[in-house]
Design an enzyme around this catalytic site. Structure first.
Site, short mmCIF file in Angstrom:
data_model
loop_
_atom_site.label_atom_id
_atom_site.label_comp_id
_atom_site.label_asym_id
_atom_site.label_seq_id
_atom_site.Cartn_x
_atom_site.Cartn_y
_atom_site.Cartn_z
N GLY A 41 0.82 -1.21 0.00
CA GLY A 41 0.00 0.00 0.00
C GLY A 41 0.85 1.26 0.00
O GLY A 41 1.91 1.32 -0.64
N SER A 42 0.43 2.25 0.74
CA SER A 42 1.07 3.56 0.71
C SER A 42 2.51 3.57 1.23
O SER A 42 3.24 4.52 0.97
CB SER A 42 0.24 4.57 1.49
OG SER A 42 -0.98 4.79 0.81
#
Length: 200
Positions: free
Chosen positions: A59-60
């Site tokens: 993810g981020s």
């Protein structure tokens, strides 16, 4: 509440060596000998070493890789901006961001985790540079810890071909924000963050 699945890796701040690892769910050590089969076959798999073997989309947390790849390729610098209007149109598909950030530069884009900033950096940098930078940070590579571990997956045309898929530019957008086929162990992610914080 009870943790259903998780991993924690503790690294030494000086040399980045692994000090300890823990995974959840856990089990009662007193029952290990007496109820081993039950623990082994438990639905929540407490004996599975999630820190070293579990593979998860980053993810981020991947966005700093996209940022450093973009900087190394000369695509962006600390003052480069992209416009975030909460949606991003690309090849007749609408991608979104969790916020409306207007003209946004790198530091703020990292702070608010602006998807649109990193979509732009990723597509302009290209998947080959993103994959190369991820590998330089140790993602999709053995960490060298003296345990068995999963290697992980760097998203890109090579992996797509292996699984019989076709890589598209839309996949590059997803990969740039840590989605697509990217999958790494918590141990690899901890090692990557330690490398980043320790200046390489």
């Amino acid at each position: 509440g009870e943790v259903s699945c998780g991993a924690l890796v503790v690294l030494d701040a000086k040399d980045g060596g692994v000090l300890g690892m823990a995974t959840a769910p856990t089990y009662d050590l007193g029952e290990y000998k007496t109820n081993y089969e039950e623990i082994l076959n438990a639905k929540n798999s407490p004996l599975f070493d999630r820190a070293a073997y579990g593979l998860y989309r980053p993810g981020s947390t991947f966005k700093t890789i996209t940022a450093t790849a973009g900087m190394n390729e000369g695509i962006i610098n600390g003052n480069s901006t992209y416009y975030c209007g909460q949606t991003y149109e690309f090849h007749d598909h609408t991608y979104s961001c969790t916020g409306y950030h207007g003209d946004i530069a790198l530091t703020r884009a990292l702070q608010v985790s602006c998807n649109i900033f990193f979509y732009n950096v990723g597509i302009n940098t290209g998947i080959k540079a993103l994959t190369k930078k991820a590998q330089e940070y140790g993602l999709g590579e053995p960490t060298g810890v003296e345990l068995s571990e999963s290697i992980g997956v760097n998203a890109g045309p090579d992996y797509s071909e292996k699984v019989g898929a076709v890589w598209t530019d839309g996949n590059t957008l997803s990969a740039a924000i840590g989605q697509s086929d990217n999958q790494f162990s918590p141990l690899q992610l901890a090692n990557y963050v330690a490398t980043l914080i320790n200046g390489g």
